[in-house]
Design an enzyme around this catalytic site. Sequence first.
Site, PDB file in Angstrom:
ATOM      1  N   THR A 189      38.765  42.929  50.980  1.00 23.10           N
ATOM      2  CA  THR A 189      39.296  44.270  50.676  1.00 23.10           C
ATOM      3  C   THR A 189      38.521  45.279  51.523  1.00 23.10           C
ATOM      4  O   THR A 189      37.363  45.055  51.842  1.00 23.10           O
ATOM      5  CB  THR A 189      39.063  44.556  49.175  1.00 23.10           C
ATOM      6  N   ARG A 217      50.884  41.527  39.690  1.00 23.58           N
ATOM      7  CA  ARG A 217      49.506  41.851  39.274  1.00 23.58           C
ATOM      8  C   ARG A 217      48.973  43.020  40.123  1.00 23.58           C
ATOM      9  O   ARG A 217      49.128  43.044  41.330  1.00 23.58           O
ATOM     10  CB  ARG A 217      48.611  40.631  39.465  1.00 23.58           C
ATOM     11  N   GLY A 219      45.486  45.267  40.919  1.00 26.15           N
ATOM     12  CA  GLY A 219      44.030  45.291  40.736  1.00 26.15           C
ATOM     13  C   GLY A 219      43.502  46.705  40.630  1.00 26.15           C
ATOM     14  O   GLY A 219      44.239  47.654  40.325  1.00 26.15           O
TER      15      GLY A 219
END
Length: 320
Positions: A189, A217, A219
């Site tokens: 990331t 999903r 984050g």
Amino acid sequence: MKIISKALFFVLPFLLFSSPIFLSRQEINYTIVIHGGAGYISPEISTEIKEAYMISLTSALTIGKNILENGGSSLDAVELVIRYFENDSLFNAGKGAVFTSEGTHELDASIMNGVDLSTGAVAGVKTIKNPITLARLVMEQTPHVLFAGEGADKLGKKFQVEIVDNNYFDISRRYQQWKMKQQEKLKGTVGVVAIDKDGNIAAGTSTGGLTDKWPGRVGDSPLINAGTYADNNTCGVSATGQGELFIRNTVAYNISALMKFKNYSLQEAADEMIFNVLPEGSGGIIAVGKDGNYVLVFNTSSMLRGAANSNGIFEVRIWK
Ligand code: ASP
């Protein structure tokens, strides 16, 4: 008398410019910090891979430093450096993003402006080449803060950002990792935080999320307060790690809140969240305070990171 006034002529400017009022503004004109993900990279990785990361981090930091050095805004530095990372397949953001359990890519990004707490984010986009640019458009061109899924992809078309097929993000290294059902030791990331010459702080984060994540999903990276935060009165923060833990503990905002309400220093606030609140191995943060000081804190064994400021600091590191 003449001698005294001559002496004053030379001494006065010195006294004036070394007074705390001038020093506090003069000390650090700008600062930029970057991360390329926290994780557990073995120190035995090949020199080739290590060098590739060091070169990329150095180029990213140079882009940001040049913008700030030339009087550019922290927002521009954050967006353009993250775009660089998104276009570099070494990182899990934009090209090179991890695969979901269905073999696709869903990307998340956010950006925040510490001047007025304005912010923009996108979650689960599938066709946006540079999600950070769309996040900035959300912040600056819409009355909203967060767009998700199909609506976010549609917004990208409306704003005419670069659109790509979902398989543009594929790279074979990530595919192998997904096939073997492995979380890569190096997650990748990316995040950037900067303060510019006007004292304005901006922060941004961009990611493909976690390998094999369930479709849909989301984050911490696109969630303001969890993965990204910026307030000119305290600091700017970008996080990386196990997103669910960062969401539960409101990590980015809490660093700012500890400074604002409890008078913690930036270092104390970051240490509190990373070492006392989060479990070991969950990730890290990069942050810049309103005085231009910075911290790079993580509870994993490695975090790709770098920092540069107007006082000549320029550092890029992987391990502790
Ligand atoms: N925080 C990101 C997420 O949970 C992943 C990472 O930073 O490695 O989506």
